[in-house]
Write a protein that holds these residues in place. Sequence first.
Motif, PDB file in Angstrom:
ATOM      1  N   THR A   5     -24.258 -41.341  36.639  1.00  0.00           N
ATOM      2  CA  THR A   5     -24.488 -40.217  35.528  1.00  0.00           C
ATOM      3  C   THR A   5     -24.108 -40.766  33.973  1.00  0.00           C
ATOM      4  OG1 THR A   5     -23.819 -38.361  37.230  1.00  0.00           O
ATOM      5  CG2 THR A   5     -23.602 -38.045  34.726  1.00  0.00           C
ATOM      6  N   ALA A   6     -23.015 -41.582  34.281  1.00  0.00           N
ATOM      7  CA  ALA A   6     -22.518 -42.108  32.930  1.00  0.00           C
ATOM      8  C   ALA A   6     -23.594 -43.093  32.212  1.00  0.00           C
ATOM      9  CB  ALA A   6     -21.347 -42.863  33.094  1.00  0.00           C
ATOM     10  N   LEU A   7     -24.175 -43.930  33.036  1.00  0.00           N
ATOM     11  CA  LEU A   7     -25.172 -44.856  32.744  1.00  0.00           C
ATOM     12  C   LEU A   7     -26.530 -44.172  32.418  1.00  0.00           C
ATOM     13  CD1 LEU A   7     -25.001 -47.524  35.461  1.00  0.00           C
ATOM     14  CD2 LEU A   7     -24.322 -47.770  33.089  1.00  0.00           C
ATOM     15  N   ALA A   8     -26.873 -43.250  32.848  1.00  0.00           N
ATOM     16  CA  ALA A   8     -28.027 -42.358  32.486  1.00  0.00           C
ATOM     17  C   ALA A   8     -27.793 -41.833  31.117  1.00  0.00           C
ATOM     18  CB  ALA A   8     -28.425 -41.351  33.461  1.00  0.00           C
ATOM     19  N   LYS A  13     -29.408 -43.707  24.624  1.00  0.00           N
ATOM     20  CA  LYS A  13     -28.824 -43.652  23.138  1.00  0.00           C
ATOM     21  C   LYS A  13     -29.112 -45.208  23.042  1.00  0.00           C
ATOM     22  CE  LYS A  13     -27.362 -39.494  23.093  1.00  0.00           C
ATOM     23  NZ  LYS A  13     -28.075 -38.473  22.354  1.00  0.00           N
ATOM     24  N   LEU A  14     -29.422 -45.982  23.852  1.00  0.00           N
ATOM     25  CA  LEU A  14     -29.353 -47.561  23.605  1.00  0.00           C
ATOM     26  C   LEU A  14     -30.662 -48.191  23.761  1.00  0.00           C
ATOM     27  CD1 LEU A  14     -26.377 -48.395  25.671  1.00  0.00           C
ATOM     28  CD2 LEU A  14     -26.424 -47.823  23.458  1.00  0.00           C
ATOM     29  N   THR A  15     -30.748 -49.460  23.207  1.00  0.00           N
ATOM     30  CA  THR A  15     -31.872 -49.885  23.348  1.00  0.00           C
ATOM     31  C   THR A  15     -31.783 -50.663  24.683  1.00  0.00           C
ATOM     32  OG1 THR A  15     -30.882 -52.127  22.301  1.00  0.00           O
ATOM     33  CG2 THR A  15     -32.091 -50.876  20.703  1.00  0.00           C
ATOM     34  N   HIS A  21     -26.577 -55.107  27.877  1.00  0.00           N
ATOM     35  CA  HIS A  21     -24.977 -55.792  27.499  1.00  0.00           C
ATOM     36  C   HIS A  21     -24.167 -54.727  28.074  1.00  0.00           C
ATOM     37  CE1 HIS A  21     -21.835 -56.396  24.755  1.00  0.00           C
ATOM     38  NE2 HIS A  21     -21.738 -55.098  24.346  1.00  0.00           N
ATOM     39  N   THR A  22     -24.449 -53.484  27.933  1.00  0.00           N
ATOM     40  CA  THR A  22     -23.368 -52.417  28.439  1.00  0.00           C
ATOM     41  C   THR A  22     -23.025 -52.538  29.751  1.00  0.00           C
ATOM     42  OG1 THR A  22     -24.039 -50.785  26.648  1.00  0.00           O
ATOM     43  CG2 THR A  22     -22.992 -49.905  28.798  1.00  0.00           C
ATOM     44  N   VAL A  23     -24.062 -53.046  30.711  1.00  0.00           N
ATOM     45  CA  VAL A  23     -23.797 -53.052  32.228  1.00  0.00           C
ATOM     46  C   VAL A  23     -23.132 -54.401  32.156  1.00  0.00           C
ATOM     47  CG1 VAL A  23     -25.270 -53.771  34.402  1.00  0.00           C
ATOM     48  CG2 VAL A  23     -26.144 -51.786  32.822  1.00  0.00           C
ATOM     49  N   GLY A  24     -23.370 -55.312  31.512  1.00  0.00           N
ATOM     50  CA  GLY A  24     -22.722 -56.521  31.660  1.00  0.00           C
ATOM     51  C   GLY A  24     -21.094 -56.285  31.296  1.00  0.00           C
ATOM     52  N   PHE A  49     -19.209 -46.409  28.070  1.00  0.00           N
ATOM     53  CA  PHE A  49     -19.367 -45.670  26.659  1.00  0.00           C
ATOM     54  C   PHE A  49     -19.048 -46.364  25.527  1.00  0.00           C
ATOM     55  CE2 PHE A  49     -20.017 -42.408  29.668  1.00  0.00           C
ATOM     56  CZ  PHE A  49     -20.803 -41.243  28.960  1.00  0.00           C
ATOM     57  N   HIS A  50     -18.789 -47.760  25.612  1.00  0.00           N
ATOM     58  CA  HIS A  50     -18.100 -48.398  24.451  1.00  0.00           C
ATOM     59  C   HIS A  50     -19.269 -48.344  23.339  1.00  0.00           C
ATOM     60  CE1 HIS A  50     -20.373 -51.967  25.723  1.00  0.00           C
ATOM     61  NE2 HIS A  50     -20.039 -52.463  24.658  1.00  0.00           N
ATOM     62  N   ASP A  51     -20.318 -48.508  23.418  1.00  0.00           N
ATOM     63  CA  ASP A  51     -21.472 -48.665  22.412  1.00  0.00           C
ATOM     64  C   ASP A  51     -22.268 -47.327  22.370  1.00  0.00           C
ATOM     65  OD1 ASP A  51     -20.568 -50.935  21.517  1.00  0.00           O
ATOM     66  OD2 ASP A  51     -22.477 -52.198  22.641  1.00  0.00           O
ATOM     67  N   TYR A  52     -21.774 -46.212  22.837  1.00  0.00           N
ATOM     68  CA  TYR A  52     -22.258 -44.812  22.932  1.00  0.00           C
ATOM     69  C   TYR A  52     -22.973 -44.616  21.417  1.00  0.00           C
ATOM     70  CZ  TYR A  52     -23.078 -40.209  23.879  1.00  0.00           C
ATOM     71  OH  TYR A  52     -23.806 -38.695  24.127  1.00  0.00           O
ATOM     72  N   ALA A  53     -22.215 -44.780  20.465  1.00  0.00           N
ATOM     73  CA  ALA A  53     -22.875 -44.467  18.923  1.00  0.00           C
ATOM     74  C   ALA A  53     -23.366 -45.733  18.263  1.00  0.00           C
ATOM     75  CB  ALA A  53     -21.697 -43.863  18.213  1.00  0.00           C
ATOM     76  N   LYS A  54     -23.552 -46.777  18.989  1.00  0.00           N
ATOM     77  CA  LYS A  54     -23.944 -47.782  18.310  1.00  0.00           C
ATOM     78  C   LYS A  54     -25.357 -47.947  17.327  1.00  0.00           C
ATOM     79  CE  LYS A  54     -24.112 -52.490  17.929  1.00  0.00           C
ATOM     80  NZ  LYS A  54     -22.951 -53.420  17.425  1.00  0.00           N
ATOM     81  N   PHE A  55     -26.414 -46.925  17.950  1.00  0.00           N
ATOM     82  CA  PHE A  55     -27.410 -46.671  17.107  1.00  0.00           C
ATOM     83  C   PHE A  55     -27.617 -45.473  16.399  1.00  0.00           C
ATOM     84  CE2 PHE A  55     -28.218 -49.796  20.459  1.00  0.00           C
ATOM     85  CZ  PHE A  55     -28.512 -51.084  19.432  1.00  0.00           C
ATOM     86  N   ARG A  56     -26.536 -44.789  16.390  1.00  0.00           N
ATOM     87  CA  ARG A  56     -26.527 -43.634  15.674  1.00  0.00           C
ATOM     88  C   ARG A  56     -26.832 -43.738  14.215  1.00  0.00           C
ATOM     89  NH1 ARG A  56     -24.785 -38.948  18.567  1.00  0.00           N
ATOM     90  NH2 ARG A  56     -24.924 -39.615  20.743  1.00  0.00           N
ATOM     91  N   PRO A  57     -27.357 -42.968  13.394  1.00  0.00           N
ATOM     92  CA  PRO A  57     -27.833 -43.082  11.667  1.00  0.00           C
ATOM     93  C   PRO A  57     -26.409 -43.443  11.152  1.00  0.00           C
ATOM     94  CG  PRO A  57     -29.187 -41.512  12.716  1.00  0.00           C
ATOM     95  CD  PRO A  57     -28.074 -41.786  13.709  1.00  0.00           C
ATOM     96  N   LYS A  58     -26.460 -44.415  10.188  1.00  0.00           N
ATOM     97  CA  LYS A  58     -25.150 -44.751   9.525  1.00  0.00           C
ATOM     98  C   LYS A  58     -24.522 -43.240   8.880  1.00  0.00           C
ATOM     99  CE  LYS A  58     -25.997 -49.402   8.679  1.00  0.00           C
ATOM    100  NZ  LYS A  58     -26.417 -50.476   7.746  1.00  0.00           N
TER     101      LYS A  58
END
Length: 188
Positions: A5-8, A13-15, A21-24, A49-58
């Motif tokens: 569920t978490a990965l889905a 939200k990620l490329t 990278h997140t899986v690694g 969830f560490h990069d959950y917001a990585k690609f949110r607009p600045k």
Amino acid sequence: MNRETALAIVKEKLTEHRYLHTVGVMETAIKLAEKYGADSKKAELAAIFHDYAKFRPKEEMRGVIIKEGMPAELLDYNSELWHAPVGAFLAEKEAGIHDKEVLDAIRYHTSGRPGMALLEKIIYLADYIEPGRHFPGVDEVRDLAQTNLNKALIKSVQNTIMFLMKKGQPVFPASFETYNDLVMNKED
């Protein structure tokens, strides 16, 4: 929340590159947690969830930092730092994660902080050494992580600070404070 569920949730939200990278980071964090006696389920969740917001607009991240009263000095530094505290906030609000240890590990995974908890150290380090990372010095930190978590963390923070200084970029004060705290309190 289970792993699938978490990965889905984060995958949307990620490329693809960042998802791998997140899986690694997740796999590395679980190994470090088992090795150093942290809760591996919390390490798994924080890593996912560490990069959950990585690609949110600045502008969205800037708005969250201002609206939620996060340290205003964040806005004076590279926006790459913003996704960590904003990610912790959004992981709580959007994904319903309320575990303070998990949220703090997400919040401090880019800058660190003095007095880092074990889970915070594991996520910071897992993000730095996951198998997909390839840059000078990473293998030395990987080797250190096999025998001494704090020495590996010191070296990774040192490398990050030196990298930014060589590029003429400002260093967020918490990174210096983290380095000093770790060095001044290290146990050999």
